[in-house]
Design a protein around this motif. Sequence first.
Motif, mmCIF file in Angstrom:
data_model
loop_
_atom_site.group_PDB
_atom_site.id
_atom_site.type_symbol
_atom_site.label_atom_id
_atom_site.label_comp_id
_atom_site.label_asym_id
_atom_site.label_seq_id
_atom_site.Cartn_x
_atom_site.Cartn_y
_atom_site.Cartn_z
ATOM 1 N N ILE A 167 2.017 10.836 18.794
ATOM 2 C CA ILE A 167 0.630 11.000 18.359
ATOM 3 C C ILE A 167 0.576 11.473 16.910
ATOM 4 N N GLU A 168 1.477 12.409 16.539
ATOM 5 C CA GLU A 168 1.494 12.915 15.166
ATOM 6 C C GLU A 168 1.793 11.792 14.168
ATOM 7 N N LYS A 169 2.731 10.921 14.512
ATOM 8 C CA LYS A 169 3.066 9.813 13.620
ATOM 9 C C LYS A 169 1.920 8.810 13.524
ATOM 10 N N VAL A 170 1.276 8.546 14.648
ATOM 11 C CA VAL A 170 0.138 7.621 14.629
ATOM 12 C C VAL A 170 -0.969 8.142 13.722
ATOM 13 N N ILE A 171 -1.259 9.434 13.848
ATOM 14 C CA ILE A 171 -2.333 10.007 13.048
ATOM 15 C C ILE A 171 -1.938 10.071 11.576
ATOM 16 N N THR A 172 -0.664 10.383 11.302
ATOM 17 C CA THR A 172 -0.194 10.399 9.915
ATOM 18 C C THR A 172 -0.330 9.023 9.286
ATOM 19 N N GLN A 173 0.085 7.992 10.033
ATOM 20 C CA GLN A 173 -0.055 6.632 9.512
ATOM 21 C C GLN A 173 -1.526 6.267 9.317
ATOM 22 N N SER A 174 -2.369 6.704 10.250
ATOM 23 C CA SER A 174 -3.803 6.440 10.103
ATOM 24 C C SER A 174 -4.346 7.107 8.848
ATOM 25 N N GLN A 175 -3.908 8.355 8.606
ATOM 26 C CA GLN A 175 -4.351 9.067 7.402
ATOM 27 C C GLN A 175 -3.867 8.353 6.148
ATOM 28 N N GLN A 176 -2.609 7.910 6.154
ATOM 29 C CA GLN A 176 -2.074 7.214 4.989
ATOM 30 C C GLN A 176 -2.826 5.914 4.736
ATOM 31 N N ARG A 177 -3.130 5.184 5.824
ATOM 32 C CA ARG A 177 -3.891 3.955 5.657
ATOM 33 C C ARG A 177 -5.292 4.240 5.132
ATOM 34 N N ALA A 178 -5.915 5.303 5.651
ATOM 35 C CA ALA A 178 -7.251 5.651 5.175
ATOM 36 C C ALA A 178 -7.222 6.024 3.692
ATOM 37 N N GLU A 179 -6.200 6.798 3.297
ATOM 38 C CA GLU A 179 -6.079 7.162 1.882
ATOM 39 C C GLU A 179 -5.831 5.937 1.021
ATOM 40 N N LEU A 180 -4.984 5.016 1.536
ATOM 41 C CA LEU A 180 -4.715 3.795 0.789
ATOM 42 C C LEU A 180 -5.988 2.961 0.630
ATOM 43 N N ILE A 181 -6.769 2.887 1.711
ATOM 44 C CA ILE A 181 -8.027 2.137 1.634
ATOM 45 C C ILE A 181 -8.961 2.771 0.615
ATOM 46 N N GLU A 182 -9.032 4.115 0.629
ATOM 47 C CA GLU A 182 -9.881 4.800 -0.351
ATOM 48 C C GLU A 182 -9.415 4.518 -1.775
ATOM 49 N N GLN A 183 -8.076 4.535 -1.976
ATOM 50 C CA GLN A 183 -7.535 4.262 -3.308
ATOM 51 C C GLN A 183 -7.834 2.829 -3.722
ATOM 52 N N LEU A 184 -7.687 1.889 -2.769
ATOM 53 C CA LEU A 184 -7.976 0.492 -3.085
ATOM 54 C C LEU A 184 -9.454 0.307 -3.407
ATOM 55 N N GLU A 185 -10.312 0.964 -2.649
ATOM 56 C CA GLU A 185 -11.742 0.856 -2.923
ATOM 57 C C GLU A 185 -12.088 1.465 -4.280
ATOM 58 N N ALA A 186 -11.446 2.609 -4.585
ATOM 59 C CA ALA A 186 -11.686 3.229 -5.892
ATOM 60 C C ALA A 186 -11.189 2.327 -7.018
ATOM 61 N N ALA A 187 -9.969 1.738 -6.797
ATOM 62 C CA ALA A 187 -9.434 0.834 -7.814
ATOM 63 C C ALA A 187 -10.311 -0.405 -7.969
ATOM 64 N N ARG A 188 -10.838 -0.899 -6.843
ATOM 65 C CA ARG A 188 -11.735 -2.053 -6.908
ATOM 66 C C ARG A 188 -12.997 -1.719 -7.692
ATOM 67 N N ASP A 189 -13.548 -0.527 -7.430
ATOM 68 C CA ASP A 189 -14.753 -0.122 -8.153
ATOM 69 C C ASP A 189 -14.466 0.040 -9.645
ATOM 70 N N GLU A 190 -13.302 0.652 -9.959
ATOM 71 C CA GLU A 190 -12.939 0.827 -11.366
ATOM 72 C C GLU A 190 -12.731 -0.523 -12.037
ATOM 73 N N LEU A 191 -12.070 -1.452 -11.302
ATOM 74 C CA LEU A 191 -11.833 -2.776 -11.871
ATOM 75 C C LEU A 191 -13.141 -3.521 -12.088
ATOM 76 N N ALA A 192 -14.055 -3.396 -11.111
ATOM 77 C CA ALA A 192 -15.349 -4.053 -11.271
ATOM 78 C C ALA A 192 -16.106 -3.477 -12.465
ATOM 79 N N GLU A 193 -16.020 -2.143 -12.614
ATOM 80 C CA GLU A 193 -16.689 -1.508 -13.748
ATOM 81 C C GLU A 193 -16.055 -1.954 -15.065
#
Length: 407
Positions: A167-193
């Motif tokens: 369970i700890e590994k699943v949640i850690t991976q979920s957190q990493q994916r969520a952070e990666l998605i946030e970073q990608l969304e931020a990078a997408r917004d910066e690129l669009a800007e």
Amino acid sequence: MESVENTNCGAGRPVWARTLVGWHIVFWALLGTTLGLSFLGGLSTTRQAVFVGAAVVLGAAYQFVGLPAIRSRRLIPSYLYRLVMIASLMVMIAIYPQSVFLMFIASAQIWLLSEDIREGIGLSVLLVVGVGTAQLWNAGWGWDAFWGILPWMLVSLVVSLLFGIWIEKVITQSQQRAELIEQLEAARDELAEAHHSAGVMAERERMAREIHDTLAQGMTSIVMLSQAASAELSRGGTSGAAARLAAIEDTARENLAEARALVAAFTPVALSEATLTEVLRRQAERFAAETGVDVRVSLDLPDDEVAALPQAQQVVLLRSAQEALANVRKHAAATQVLITLGLSDDGVWIEIRDDGSGFTPGAEYGGFGLNAMRGRVEESGGTVEVESTPGHGTRVQVLMPAVQEDA
């Protein structure tokens, strides 16, 4: 666990928030079932009362301490609830051994509330030891009972640890994916800007070049013609002044048409009404009339090939010729200008050569106009070559690459 901090939001939400209601239902279902079965287990009145009391304590602790701790991630209430839960289970299992099935939900809650793996392992061991001790007390503290309970407790501990670590590994991976998605969304917004800003700047530069090559040069012509007309009038030459005024009117009309075309992002008005050759000759005649400079246009390719050039290339060639003539007017003090339009293996080119004062290579020449010419040509894939020697004139050549036909 640290990776599930803020269960209702953040990176842990995709794992636990969607299942928290399910765990809540399972807890109450198991507790209620165990409590109901205890009444069928033949317990004495005293034992039954103690069992019910322990079950009520466990339920109350979960509802008022454990559940809020799961939601808020507060450290002290989470420890308090888990210790009360382990103690209640020990009492219930010591009285009614079949309550051992509550270990399933207890083990899950221990890991759910743990900040790290070490904490989860420590409390899981405490739970197994406590439950084993309760079972051993119920069995009479004999060695036979101990050896009979030990394998089951070891299996329970291993399963609990494996479940918790997974369970700890699943949640850690979920957190990493969520952070990666946030970073990608931020990078997408910066690129669009960045793309938006670059587009705005490119459009501003394009508009500046268009205004400089059309309206500004037309206004310069009007100013010079007005000065010439004024000089004619001061000398009493009304016929010459009338010609100058007519030229001013023509230039103003063309500037107005260019302004409308610029606003509508159309092709230059001159090219929409005539061929590039005709426009160049017209520009040369007007320039000669305004400045007295001898301007000639020479073609090294047939008119039909000029007409067949892509419209975008014709616009670049025309604007380049206009800018070169504007620089001759401002800086060169020339007497002769030759505009040559030709075709080579590399593409179509236009050359503007004058016999003016020239300039030192590398020195500032033409100001914004020459830079605008370079920018316009290079954006279209072409090149600009400028050669000049002080006192020996200037040569400006613009080469546009040949257009590749589709196979």
